[in-house]
Design an enzyme around this catalytic site. Structure first.
Site, PDB file in Angstrom:
ATOM      1  CG  ASP A  15      -1.737   1.218   1.310  1.00 11.08           C
ATOM      2  OD1 ASP A  15      -2.490   1.525   0.248  1.00 11.08           O
ATOM      3  OD2 ASP A  15      -1.919   1.868   2.456  1.00 11.08           O
ATOM      4  CB  SER A  16       0.189   4.888  -0.703  1.00 13.91           C
ATOM      5  OG  SER A  16      -1.045   4.605  -0.097  1.00 13.91           O
ATOM      6  CB  CYS A  78      -2.904   1.014  -2.550  1.00 15.68           C
ATOM      7  SG  CYS A  78      -3.103   2.860  -2.926  1.00 15.68           S
ATOM      8  CD  GLU A 157      -2.465   8.323   7.419  1.00 12.64           C
ATOM      9  OE1 GLU A 157      -1.736   9.136   7.371  1.00 12.64           O
ATOM     10  OE2 GLU A 157      -2.396   7.298   6.214  1.00 12.64           O
ATOM     11  CB  CYS A 189     -10.206   5.087   0.018  1.00 10.21           C
ATOM     12  SG  CYS A 189      -8.881   5.710   0.743  1.00 10.21           S
ATOM     13  CG  HIS A 191      -6.956   5.724   4.894  1.00 10.18           C
ATOM     14  ND1 HIS A 191      -5.971   5.505   3.938  1.00 10.18           N
ATOM     15  CD2 HIS A 191      -6.077   6.335   6.157  1.00 10.18           C
ATOM     16  CE1 HIS A 191      -4.758   5.362   4.501  1.00 10.18           C
ATOM     17  NE2 HIS A 191      -4.666   6.229   5.543  1.00 10.18           N
TER      18      HIS A 191
HETATM   19  N1  DGL Z   1      -3.974   3.930  -0.043  1.00  7.54           N
HETATM   20  C1  DGL Z   1      -4.664   4.696  -0.780  1.00  7.54           C
HETATM   21  C2  DGL Z   1      -6.014   4.470  -1.383  1.00  7.54           C
HETATM   22  O1  DGL Z   1      -6.542   3.067  -0.907  1.00  7.54           O
HETATM   23  C3  DGL Z   1      -4.966   6.035   0.327  1.00  7.54           C
HETATM   24  C4  DGL Z   1      -3.809   6.751   0.847  1.00  7.54           C
HETATM   25  C5  DGL Z   1      -3.215   7.451  -0.385  1.00  7.54           C
HETATM   26  O2  DGL Z   1      -3.812   8.530  -0.984  1.00  7.54           O
HETATM   27  O3  DGL Z   1      -2.149   6.944  -0.639  1.00  7.54           O
HETATM   28  O4  DGL Z   1      -6.438   4.852  -2.315  1.00  7.54           O
END
Ligand code: DGL
Length: 270
Positions: A15-16, A78, A157, A189, A191
């Site tokens: 993931d990011s 992600c 976050e 997403c 989050h």
């Molecule tokens: N992990 C990203 C997503 O699921 C969200 C956070 C980001 O923008 O890096 O799209």
């Protein structure tokens, strides 16, 4: 034999940043015996406001790295990365690659009653049209309304999972989808599952919320079963990598998920 060796290999999840730990947790819950390697690209976070080119470049390096680590399956946790890089990763890597978009879209396609599906995600995810494309490939006639919700990630976050500010922002973002009378809403997403309660209250009763992470964990277990790659015994072991700020990663992991990560190895590719 060969299959047994394969079964014992870890599943790679990236993931990011820390958000993909929601997917990590879903996989861990569904398949407690599996060894997992998690990579959070914290140096390049957020992906959601970056170009598809940049996200592809980061993701490809991570995918290749995890393949060198000996994974049997790559999960792109992600949504933003999943929406732009899956075909490229499938062409480039030898291991099977699974993103979160297809499983989430599939579950939504089965859950909807009136065929009115709302999608929320980062700017990049919504701009890619990936959920739209996935939904169109499944049987059924769907109408889809997509809305980006860029403030949701920093809210989560920073711990704003509830309260007036978050409720007000949710009301603004979700108003068009609510007015349009979606019966199903994809939380597109990493989050957004943390905001489930606020989102659910805002949308009102009767709207089905689809968590792509959970749908993906289910798909992971199906793929392993089909291929005979399910690890047979023992408890899973976990390894964590990040590209920057390992202390912040640990802190967020603890705060968001109650996951205690003892060791985060910093790994960069540039
Ligand atoms: N992990 C990203 C997503 O699921 C969200 C956070 C980001 O923008 O890096 O799209």
């Amino acid at each position: 034999g060969w299959t047994m060796q394969r079964a014992d290999r870890p599943i790679g999840i990236f993931d990011s940043g820390v958000g993909g730990l929601t997917v990590f947790r879903a996989v861990q819950k569904k398949l407690p015996g599996e060894n997992l390697i998690y990579y959070g690209d914290t140096a390049h976070l957020p992906y959601g406001s970056k170009s598809a080119e940049a996200v592809k470049k980061f993701s490809l390096k991570i995918g290749k790295f995890l393949e060198r680590e000996g994974i049997k399956l790559l999960v792109v946790a992600c949504n933003t990365a999943s929406s732009v890089v899956i075909p490229l990763l499938r062409r480039t890597l030898a291991v099977p690659v699974l993103g979160v978009i297809e499983p989430g879209a599939w579950v939504a396609s089965r859950a909807t009653r009136a065929g009115r599906i709302g999608v929320i995600g980062t700017e990049a995810t919504i701009a890619s049209g990936a959920y739209l494309k996935a939904l169109r490939s499944y049987p059924g006639r769907f109408r889809i309304l997509s809305v980006p919700c860029p403030l949701f990630v920093p809210l989560v976050e920073e711990g704003f999972w509830n309260g007036n500010v978050t409720r007000e922002i949710a009301r603004k973002y979700l108003a068009p989808i609510k007015k349009w009378r979606a019966d199903t809403l994809i939380l597109g997403c990493t989050h957004y599952p943390f905001l489930r309660e606020v989102i659910s209250k805002t949308m009102g009763p009767g709207v089905v919320l689809v968590d792509s992470g959970e749908a993906t964990a289910l798909r992971v277990s199906q793929i392993l079963t089909q291929r005979g790659w399910t690890k047979r015994d023992g408890r899973g072991r976990y390894r964590f990598y990040a590209s920057d700020a390992s202390e912040r990663f640990k802190r967020l992991a603890r705060r968001l998920l109650g996951v205690t990560v003892d060791r985060v190895v910093i790994k960069r590719f540039d």
